[in-house]
Design a protein around this motif. Structure first.
Motif, PDB file in Angstrom:
ATOM      1  N   VAL A   3       0.862  -1.186   0.000  1.00  0.00           N
ATOM      2  CA  VAL A   3       0.000   0.000   0.000  1.00  0.00           C
ATOM      3  C   VAL A   3       0.899   1.236   0.000  1.00  0.00           C
ATOM      4  O   VAL A   3       1.401   1.646   1.053  1.00  0.00           O
ATOM      5  CB  VAL A   3      -0.939   0.006   1.216  1.00  0.00           C
ATOM      6  CG1 VAL A   3      -1.892   1.202   1.149  1.00  0.00           C
ATOM      7  CG2 VAL A   3      -1.744  -1.299   1.290  1.00  0.00           C
ATOM      8  N   PRO A   4       1.138   1.850  -1.166  1.00  0.00           N
ATOM      9  CA  PRO A   4       2.086   2.966  -1.270  1.00  0.00           C
ATOM     10  C   PRO A   4       1.419   4.343  -1.212  1.00  0.00           C
ATOM     11  O   PRO A   4       1.916   5.309  -1.795  1.00  0.00           O
ATOM     12  CB  PRO A   4       2.723   2.724  -2.637  1.00  0.00           C
ATOM     13  CG  PRO A   4       1.610   2.141  -3.451  1.00  0.00           C
ATOM     14  CD  PRO A   4       0.736   1.358  -2.498  1.00  0.00           C
ATOM     15  N   THR A   5       0.301   4.451  -0.513  1.00  0.00           N
ATOM     16  CA  THR A   5      -0.460   5.705  -0.482  1.00  0.00           C
ATOM     17  C   THR A   5       0.388   6.884  -0.044  1.00  0.00           C
ATOM     18  O   THR A   5       0.289   7.988  -0.591  1.00  0.00           O
ATOM     19  CB  THR A   5      -1.656   5.578   0.472  1.00  0.00           C
ATOM     20  OG1 THR A   5      -2.337   4.348   0.258  1.00  0.00           O
ATOM     21  CG2 THR A   5      -2.615   6.732   0.291  1.00  0.00           C
ATOM     22  N   ALA A   6       1.223   6.690   0.984  1.00  0.00           N
ATOM     23  CA  ALA A   6       1.981   7.801   1.562  1.00  0.00           C
ATOM     24  C   ALA A   6       2.951   8.427   0.576  1.00  0.00           C
ATOM     25  O   ALA A   6       3.344   9.591   0.729  1.00  0.00           O
ATOM     26  CB  ALA A   6       2.734   7.328   2.807  1.00  0.00           C
ATOM     27  N   SER A   7       3.356   7.686  -0.446  1.00  0.00           N
ATOM     28  CA  SER A   7       4.269   8.207  -1.466  1.00  0.00           C
ATOM     29  C   SER A   7       3.521   8.727  -2.683  1.00  0.00           C
ATOM     30  O   SER A   7       4.149   9.040  -3.700  1.00  0.00           O
ATOM     31  CB  SER A   7       5.239   7.104  -1.913  1.00  0.00           C
ATOM     32  OG  SER A   7       4.539   6.085  -2.616  1.00  0.00           O
ATOM     33  N   GLY A   8       2.191   8.811  -2.603  1.00  0.00           N
ATOM     34  CA  GLY A   8       1.415   9.186  -3.773  1.00  0.00           C
ATOM     35  C   GLY A   8       1.369   8.089  -4.812  1.00  0.00           C
ATOM     36  O   GLY A   8       1.206   8.348  -5.997  1.00  0.00           O
ATOM     37  N   ASP A   9       1.493   6.830  -4.343  1.00  0.00           N
ATOM     38  CA  ASP A   9       1.478   5.662  -5.233  1.00  0.00           C
ATOM     39  C   ASP A   9       2.611   5.700  -6.251  1.00  0.00           C
ATOM     40  O   ASP A   9       2.419   5.421  -7.442  1.00  0.00           O
ATOM     41  CB  ASP A   9       0.132   5.533  -5.957  1.00  0.00           C
ATOM     42  CG  ASP A   9      -0.985   5.054  -5.057  1.00  0.00           C
ATOM     43  OD1 ASP A   9      -0.686   4.606  -3.935  1.00  0.00           O
ATOM     44  OD2 ASP A   9      -2.165   5.133  -5.467  1.00  0.00           O
ATOM     45  N   ALA A  10       3.798   6.056  -5.790  1.00  0.00           N
ATOM     46  CA  ALA A  10       4.954   6.173  -6.687  1.00  0.00           C
ATOM     47  C   ALA A  10       5.218   4.864  -7.420  1.00  0.00           C
ATOM     48  O   ALA A  10       5.373   3.811  -6.801  1.00  0.00           O
ATOM     49  CB  ALA A  10       6.193   6.577  -5.883  1.00  0.00           C
ATOM     50  N   GLU A  11       5.286   4.927  -8.732  1.00  0.00           N
ATOM     51  CA  GLU A  11       5.462   3.726  -9.551  1.00  0.00           C
ATOM     52  C   GLU A  11       6.789   3.035  -9.255  1.00  0.00           C
ATOM     53  O   GLU A  11       6.867   1.804  -9.224  1.00  0.00           O
ATOM     54  CB  GLU A  11       5.352   4.080 -11.034  1.00  0.00           C
ATOM     55  CG  GLU A  11       3.956   4.497 -11.462  1.00  0.00           C
ATOM     56  CD  GLU A  11       3.850   4.729 -12.952  1.00  0.00           C
ATOM     57  OE1 GLU A  11       4.834   4.412 -13.668  1.00  0.00           O
ATOM     58  OE2 GLU A  11       2.811   5.215 -13.404  1.00  0.00           O
ATOM     59  N   GLY A  12       7.846   3.810  -9.062  1.00  0.00           N
ATOM     60  CA  GLY A  12       9.143   3.221  -8.781  1.00  0.00           C
ATOM     61  C   GLY A  12       9.153   2.449  -7.481  1.00  0.00           C
ATOM     62  O   GLY A  12       9.827   1.412  -7.363  1.00  0.00           O
ATOM     63  N   TYR A  13       8.411   2.936  -6.505  1.00  0.00           N
ATOM     64  CA  TYR A  13       8.310   2.272  -5.208  1.00  0.00           C
ATOM     65  C   TYR A  13       7.632   0.913  -5.372  1.00  0.00           C
ATOM     66  O   TYR A  13       8.060  -0.094  -4.798  1.00  0.00           O
ATOM     67  CB  TYR A  13       7.510   3.165  -4.270  1.00  0.00           C
ATOM     68  CG  TYR A  13       7.766   2.997  -2.787  1.00  0.00           C
ATOM     69  CD1 TYR A  13       8.627   2.024  -2.289  1.00  0.00           C
ATOM     70  CD2 TYR A  13       7.127   3.838  -1.881  1.00  0.00           C
ATOM     71  CE1 TYR A  13       8.845   1.893  -0.932  1.00  0.00           C
ATOM     72  CE2 TYR A  13       7.339   3.717  -0.510  1.00  0.00           C
ATOM     73  CZ  TYR A  13       8.194   2.748  -0.038  1.00  0.00           C
ATOM     74  OH  TYR A  13       8.405   2.617   1.313  1.00  0.00           O
ATOM     75  N   VAL A  14       6.566   0.892  -6.152  1.00  0.00           N
ATOM     76  CA  VAL A  14       5.864  -0.369  -6.413  1.00  0.00           C
ATOM     77  C   VAL A  14       6.783  -1.352  -7.125  1.00  0.00           C
ATOM     78  O   VAL A  14       6.811  -2.550  -6.808  1.00  0.00           O
ATOM     79  CB  VAL A  14       4.593  -0.115  -7.240  1.00  0.00           C
ATOM     80  CG1 VAL A  14       3.922  -1.441  -7.616  1.00  0.00           C
ATOM     81  CG2 VAL A  14       3.618   0.770  -6.473  1.00  0.00           C
TER      82      VAL A  14
END
Length: 242
Positions: free
Chosen positions: A44-55
């Protein structure tokens, strides 16, 4: 039994060549409900604004070891199923990424994720996360969501007290947290260095674990010995996973 692993730092996004914390997290997933026998883990990458690289980092880290998926609230139209309750309750592990704690909590509440995550925890889904993903499970935390480090008495409250991640990783974290707890602006709580995780079961701390031999964790409460240090740090025993 509820299980929460709160990471002060480390894991796949900070230590891509050190899988110790990621391995430990997967070891907590006992149900193995995926069709291929692998645990299901949702990022759940909500805190990063759903950053694609993070995913992408998440998927790379857990490829072949788990059945991965990502819940991107900014891109719900891309999900084949948007029943968030059924989706999260079908997971073995939910891992929350870092970023803005305040923005994440606001968006979660808008979508009802706060209640769904409580239900998931009660159903046996392991909850975890780093930084903002540590803060969110507690009643309160110290956060840079507003720029400077400030108290945020607005967590989900699955764990009592307050939280401070990156205790050794950012110069202002420790003195700020000690001041906030010592002066009563935050309740007593837990601080974790980068590379350290705190494992809670049914709201009680079971153990602290680490991916680095030197990583530390503390119980922090009011009652320090001097006016300049009004908070008291009690070191926790940390088990190195290496």
């Amino acid at each position: 039994m509820t299980t929460i692993l709160a990471l002060g730092g480390g894991g796949f996004s900070m230590e891509p060549d050190n899988p110790l914390l990621d391995d430990f997290l997967l070891s907590l997933a006992l149900r193995r409900r995926g069709p291929d026998g692998l645990p299901r883990i949702c990022f759940v990458p909500t805190a990063s604004g759903d950053a694609e690289g993070y995913v992408a980092e998440f998927e790379k880290a857990f490829a072949g070891r788990a059945e991965t998926s990502a819940l991107r609230l900014f891109h719900l139209s891309e999900l084949s199923v948007v029943d968030l309750r059924s989706y999260l309750l079908s997971q073995d592990v939910v891992f929350v990424g870092g970023g803005s704690t305040a923005n994440m909590l606001a968006l979660w509440r808008l979508h009802g994720l706060d209640d769904i995550l409580r239900e998931a925890a009660e159903a046996g889904v392991v909850l975890s996360g780093i930084s903002a993903g540590m803060n969110c499970w507690f009643e309160a935390s110290v956060t840079d969501s507003f720029g400077p480090l400030l108290p945020l008495p607005d967590g989900l409250g699955l764990l009592g007290g307050s939280a401070c991640p990156h205790y050794d990783g950012e110069a202002d974290r420790r003195p700020t947290y000690l001041d906030l707890v010592g002066t009563g602006r935050l309740p007593a709580g837990y601080a974790a260095d980068d590379g350290c995780g705190l494992l809670f079961r049914d709201g009680r701390l079971v153990e602290a674990v680490s991916s680095r031999p030197e990583a530390r964790a503390f119980r922090v409460g009011p009652g320090g010995p001097t006016h300049d240090s009004p908070a008291l740090e009690t070191p926790l025993t940390v088990r190195y996973l290496g």
